[in-house]
Design an enzyme around this catalytic site. Structure first.
Site, PDB file in Angstrom:
ATOM      1  N   CYS A  45      -6.323  -6.891  -1.396  1.00  0.00           N
ATOM      2  CA  CYS A  45      -4.946  -7.199  -0.977  1.00  0.00           C
ATOM      3  C   CYS A  45      -4.411  -6.136  -0.018  1.00  0.00           C
ATOM      4  O   CYS A  45      -3.324  -6.293   0.521  1.00  0.00           O
ATOM      5  CB  CYS A  45      -4.019  -7.292  -2.169  1.00  0.00           C
ATOM      6  N   ASP A  66      -3.675  -2.964  -0.779  1.00  0.00           N
ATOM      7  CA  ASP A  66      -2.829  -1.955  -1.417  1.00  0.00           C
ATOM      8  C   ASP A  66      -3.444  -1.538  -2.743  1.00  0.00           C
ATOM      9  O   ASP A  66      -3.694  -2.378  -3.597  1.00  0.00           O
ATOM     10  CB  ASP A  66      -1.443  -2.530  -1.726  1.00  0.00           C
ATOM     11  N   CYS A 115      -0.753   1.227   3.079  1.00  0.00           N
ATOM     12  CA  CYS A 115       0.065   1.455   4.270  1.00  0.00           C
ATOM     13  C   CYS A 115       0.991   2.644   4.060  1.00  0.00           C
ATOM     14  O   CYS A 115       0.977   3.292   3.015  1.00  0.00           O
ATOM     15  CB  CYS A 115       0.876   0.209   4.573  1.00  0.00           C
ATOM     16  N   CYS A 117       5.295  -2.424  -2.604  1.00  0.00           N
ATOM     17  CA  CYS A 117       4.689  -1.092  -2.715  1.00  0.00           C
ATOM     18  C   CYS A 117       5.400  -0.273  -3.794  1.00  0.00           C
ATOM     19  O   CYS A 117       4.764   0.469  -4.548  1.00  0.00           O
ATOM     20  CB  CYS A 117       4.758  -0.351  -1.377  1.00  0.00           C
TER      21      CYS A 117
END
Lengths: 133, 397
Positions: free
Chosen positions: A36, A38, A61, A105
């Site tokens: 995915c 992350d 990220c 996140c």
């Protein structure tokens, strides 16, 4: 860049805090999945019910790195009970906001922390049970 | 002052100085409406005619086969929907590829909802379509085939000439559209030789201004205008023409074609230097797309394993280096690039992809700078990543 980050996010992205591996942690957990895009690995060391040390590694990220940085800063030295109360909203606020598309996140970071505490507490129960033997 | 190294030319380019100079008079001297009869209008009209002539010559077409649009996206939409609607009575089958630009894909998805049957050609690991597969998919209902000339992410040069040849041999008329936004001024295009009926061009990718595109439409093509409204001087495309933009576009094309070989070999040299430099200096990298003559002279696209592209992009940005990533994290949809997916790149590797796209303005010194900075950035991000070759294998990557 289609996604606009706050200054704070970029600051924590460029100079991440508490990042790296930990020797002899009490718990290591992973949250997310590289497929995915992350993923976070979190290390926890607890003493007398307080988070003595916390570190993380990130595949992700800028938001992933920044949320991990600020969260570890927020809970280091706190009691487990205090740390449990930290939510993704607290993380996003501390970073002066996250783009809506990057809120996951903050969720990922909070989940990793809660999972780490849970695992730690589970391991404690086992240890206590084992002691009388 | 921080330096800027611009390696995002596939997205858009700097406007050439000569282009800006050519445009200026059409804003404050010859600013008339091209449909007006007075001298200011006539000057504007002549400028459009002249520009169409310039562009037509570069692709071996006639000036009145060039229609100026507001951008490449509009030209693609016009080509696909225009031909689909105008030829629906003859058939409803359209063939395109899995790696087209969204300005084609969104349109074919829309047409599918309207009852058109769309087939998407598979591509191999390097991004090439298979002309045999195309041949097998053709039916009596097929009215249009659309294949991009060069892929905008991985630089694959598609076998356009072979497709044109195949379609020429068919008894029934099948229109052939080519999106040439990523190849124009870098790879020769001859609409007669390639048997192309519709060709999309864009100005801002060739050092012209933004806000102008063009569609070549072969004489006799059955096509329905998509934009409806006031007809100025272009019969198939209403609206007051962007005269300064059109003049700038033509100037940009003129400069590029006057120095075609020089510019292209310059970009190709930089491309090969960058590819070699990355592969020699950074472990665990994967070049996407073909090598050599079948790759666009301006495209370099690598995945850096175990790390994520948005983080790489933002770090490079701190050093003044401008690039793009195919990572989901940098897109609004949080999906990895459909092009990388189509060539079989696993998502966790696609997330670490970076596209460096060159222009004639880039220098060897800039590539040296990138090759100095990049390994440090990659190493830094890898040092904080939980992924290793072993862990990636475990997760199925």
């Amino acid at each position: 860049m289609p996604i606009k980050y706050s200054k704070k996010v970029l600051e924590y992205f460029m100079n991440p805090k508490n990042i790296g591996e930990m020797e002899n942690p009490d718990v290591v957990v992973e949250e997310g999945n590289p497929v995915c895009g992350d993923m976070l690995r979190m290390y926890l060391k607890v003493r007398d019910g307080r988070i003595e040390d916390i570190k993380f590694l990130s595949f992700g990220c800028a938001a992933n790195i920044a949320t991990g940085s600020i969260l570890t800063e927020m809970v280091k030295g706190k009691t487990l009970e205090e740390a449990k109360k930290v939510t993704m909203k607290d993380i996003a606020e501390k970073l002066e906001g996250l783009p809506p598309i990057k809120m996951h996140c903050a969720i990922l970071a909070a989940k990793a922390l809660h999972k780490a505490i849970e695992e730690y507490e589970k391991s404690k129960v086992k240890n206590n049970y084992a002691k009388p033997k | 002052m921080k330096r800027t190294v611009y390696l995002d030319n596939e997205r858009t380019t700097i406007v050439a100085k000569e282009v800006i100079e050519a445009m200026l008079p059409y804003m404050n001297e010859y600013y008339g409406h091209p449909a007006s009869l007075h001298m200011l209008g006539q000057q504007a009209y002549e400028a459009i005619e002249q520009s169409a002539e310039t562009i037509a010559e570069t692709i071996n077409a006639k000036p009145d086969e060039i229609v100026f649009t507001s951008c490449g996206t509009e030209a693609n939409d016009f080509a696909i929907r225009g031909v689909a609607y105008a030829n629906r009575s003859r058939g409803n089958h359209i063939i395109t590829t899995k790696i087209e630009h969204p300005s084609i894909m969104r349109i074919t998805e829309e047409l599918a909802k309207q009852g058109f049957k769309i087939d998407y050609l598979e591509v191999d690991k390097e991004g090439f379509i298979n002309v045999e597969q195309l041949e097998n998919l053709l039916t009596d209902e097929t009215i249009l085939v659309s294949v991009m000339h060069v892929n905008h992410e991985i630089g694959t040069i598609e076998p356009i000439k072979e497709v044109g040849k195949l379609l020429r041999e068919r008894k029934q008329k099948i229109y052939f559209h080519v999106d040439a936004q990523s190849s124009y001024t870098k790879i020769p295009i001859d609409v007669q030789d390639f048997n192309i009926d519709l060709l999309t061009l864009s100005s801002h990718k060739i050092h012209g201004p933004k806000g102008v595109g063009a569609l070549y439409i072969r004489q006799g093509t059955k096509i329905e205008p998509i934009l409806k409204g006031y007809i100025s001087v272009q019969r198939l495309r209403p609206g007051t023409e962007n005269v300064p933009g059109i003049v700038g576009f033509a100037k940009a094309a003129e400069i590029a074609f006057a120095n075609f070989e020089k510019y292209v070999s310059h970009m190709r040299n930089l491309r090969d230097k960058l590819i070699k430099g990355i592969e020699d200096n950074i472990p665990e990298v994967l070049l996407h797309g073909p090598r050599g003559d079948k790759r666009s002279p301006s495209n370099v696209n690598f995945s850096f394993k175990y790390i994520e592209g948005e983080s790489i992009t933002l770090h490079l940005n701190m050093y003044g280096i401008c690039v793009s990533t195919g990572s989901a994290c940098a897109s609004r949809k949080l999906e990895p690039s459909h092009v990388l997916t189509a060539i079989g790149v696993p998502p966790e590797i696609a997330h670490g992809s970076i596209m460096f796209s060159l222009s004639r303005y880039n220098t060897e010194e800039e590539i040296n700078y990138v090759l100095d900075v990049l390994p440090k950035v990659i190493e830094k991000l890898r040092s904080i990543s939980p992924l290793t070759p072993e862990s990636l294998k475990k997760s199925g990557g």
